[in-house]
Design an enzyme around this catalytic site. Structure first.
Site, short mmCIF file in Angstrom:
data_model
loop_
_atom_site.label_atom_id
_atom_site.label_comp_id
_atom_site.label_asym_id
_atom_site.label_seq_id
_atom_site.Cartn_x
_atom_site.Cartn_y
_atom_site.Cartn_z
N CYS A 91 0.81 -1.23 0.00
CA CYS A 91 0.00 0.00 0.00
C CYS A 91 0.83 1.27 0.00
O CYS A 91 0.37 2.32 -0.42
CB CYS A 91 -0.92 0.02 1.21
N HIS A 343 -8.87 3.15 -2.66
CA HIS A 343 -7.46 2.91 -2.33
C HIS A 343 -6.84 2.03 -3.42
O HIS A 343 -6.60 0.85 -3.21
CB HIS A 343 -7.40 2.24 -0.95
N CYS A 373 -0.91 2.83 6.42
CA CYS A 373 -0.57 1.47 6.84
C CYS A 373 -0.24 0.63 5.62
O CYS A 373 -0.55 1.00 4.48
CB CYS A 373 -1.72 0.85 7.62
#
EC number: 2.3.1.16
Length: 387
Positions: A91, A343, A373
């Site tokens: 991510c 995302h 995160c």
């Protein structure tokens, strides 16, 4: 030490991953359009000066494989003399791209970089081809690879209620919708072509995934999706599935000034940190603490903060433990976050940084933090300073 600065930053609109506006647009095209856009917006820059293109992408297979950074840079017409590399910190991939460019500039290994990231989650799902080593079970909880269950765990450990999560998600959609209506995304969104519901070619100007009708009542009707029997995390309090790309022009400060280019922000400090994979969503806390210490500031010195909203149950514990609960509405995700915008994994780090820099300009703020995160237990953070 040389200073790394952000000269420009843009992103695509966020397209819905299921039958969305970018269903017929490849990830390389999303990326290449932004690369071209940066050069068009900054004509003082000679493209031959580009040292490297550093591009974040998580699922590096199919259209996103074989070094998508190079494929996209060639599509964009960037001189073949420039390098190109695809990086993967899950991510945090495109924030890692920011860090790699900044470190290169600080150590004299180049002065001009195009960085960014992409993820077309409609074409390459996040679990495509995932095959964990069986031996990981010896020291990693089995559910650690299931992001929704890690959010459930983090929420339970920190006493985050279903109602708190729903309220956080409603806030995300409301603020993202308000930012759209009021034109606060206009400076960061770089319109590119997509297709409407009937298949007609259109110029996509706005994010497709925001749901302004989201309410506490509509979210309360959703069932927990990851732990149906005992959970609290729903699809409505999780980041939306979306397709998109983001990009930045990162340069050595004196070089940018010599060319008369704008200095939108300086990279003040950077950090990564690890945490238990079972609570991967907690990573922003140690990463932020490191970045703040390296910048010589405290969390109270920050004017604006972008915390990636992987899940409401993940974001709220981070806000709580960073001591920011009392300033959420004044400082955190003021234009909404990933619950509303989505995302797209490899895109998000540079996306939240782009939104942050635009917010800092809008509010005439000095210091900002972007943090997120990372699956399997990491966090990444960047402190930006307007100069």
């Amino acid at each position: 030490m040389k200073q790394a600065v952000i000269v420009d930053c843009i992103r695509t609109p966020m397209g819905r991953s299921k039958a969305g506006v970018f269903r017929n647009v490849r990830a390389e095209t999303l990326s290449a359009e932004l690369m071209k856009g940066l050069l068009l917006r900054n004509p003082q820059l000679d493209p031959n000066a580009i040292e490297d293109v550093i591009w974040g992408c998580v699922q590096q297979t199919l259209e996103q494989g074989f070094n998508i950074a190079r494929n996209a840079s060639l599509l964009a017409g960037i001189p073949k003399t420039a390098g190109a590399v695809t990086v993967n910190r899950l991510c945090g991939s495109s924030m890692e791209a920011i860090h790699q460019a900044a470190r290169a500039i600080m150590t004299g290994m180049g002065d001009t970089f195009i960085i960014g990231g992409v993820e077309h989650m409609g074409h390459v799902p996040m679990n495509h081809g995932v095959d964990f080593h069986p031996g990981l079970a010896n020291n990693v909880a089995k559910a650690s690879g299931m992001m929704g269950l890690t959010a459930e765990m983090l929420g339970k450990l920190h006493g985050i209620s279903r109602e708190q999560q729903d309220a956080f998600a409603v806030r995300s959609h409301q603020r993202a919708h308000a930012a759209t209506v009021e034109g606060r995304f206009a400076k960061e969104i770089y319109a590119i072509e997509g297709h409407d519901a009937n298949g007609a070619l259109i110029k996509v100007l706005h994010d497709e995934v925001i749901r302004p009708e989201t309410s506490m009542e509509s979210l309360a009707a959703l069932r927990p999706v990851f732990d149906p029997a005992n959970g609290t995390v729903t699809a409505g309090t999780s980041s939306a599935l979306s397709d998109g790309a983001s990009a930045m022009l990162v340069m050595e400060e004196s070089k940018a000034r010599a060319l008369g280019l704008p200095i939108r922000a300086r990279i003040r400090s950077m950090a990564v940190a690890g945490c238990d994979a079972a609570i991967m969503g907690y990573g922003p806390v140690p990463a932020t603490q490191k970045a703040l210490a390296r910048a010589g500031i405290t969390v109270n010195d920050l004017d604006v903060i972008e915390l990636n909203e992987a899940f409401a149950a993940q974001s709220l514990p981070c806000v709580k433990d960073l001591g920011l609960l009392d300033v959420v509405d004044e400082k955190i995700n003021l234009n909404g976050g990933a619950i509303a915008l989505g995302h797209p994994l490899g895109c998000s780090g540079a996306r939240i940084s782009t939104t942050l820099i635009n917010l800092m300009e809008h509010k005439d703020a000095t210091l900002g933090l972007a943090t997120m995160c990372i699956g399997l237990g990491q966090g990444i953070a960047t402190v930006f300073e307007r100069v």
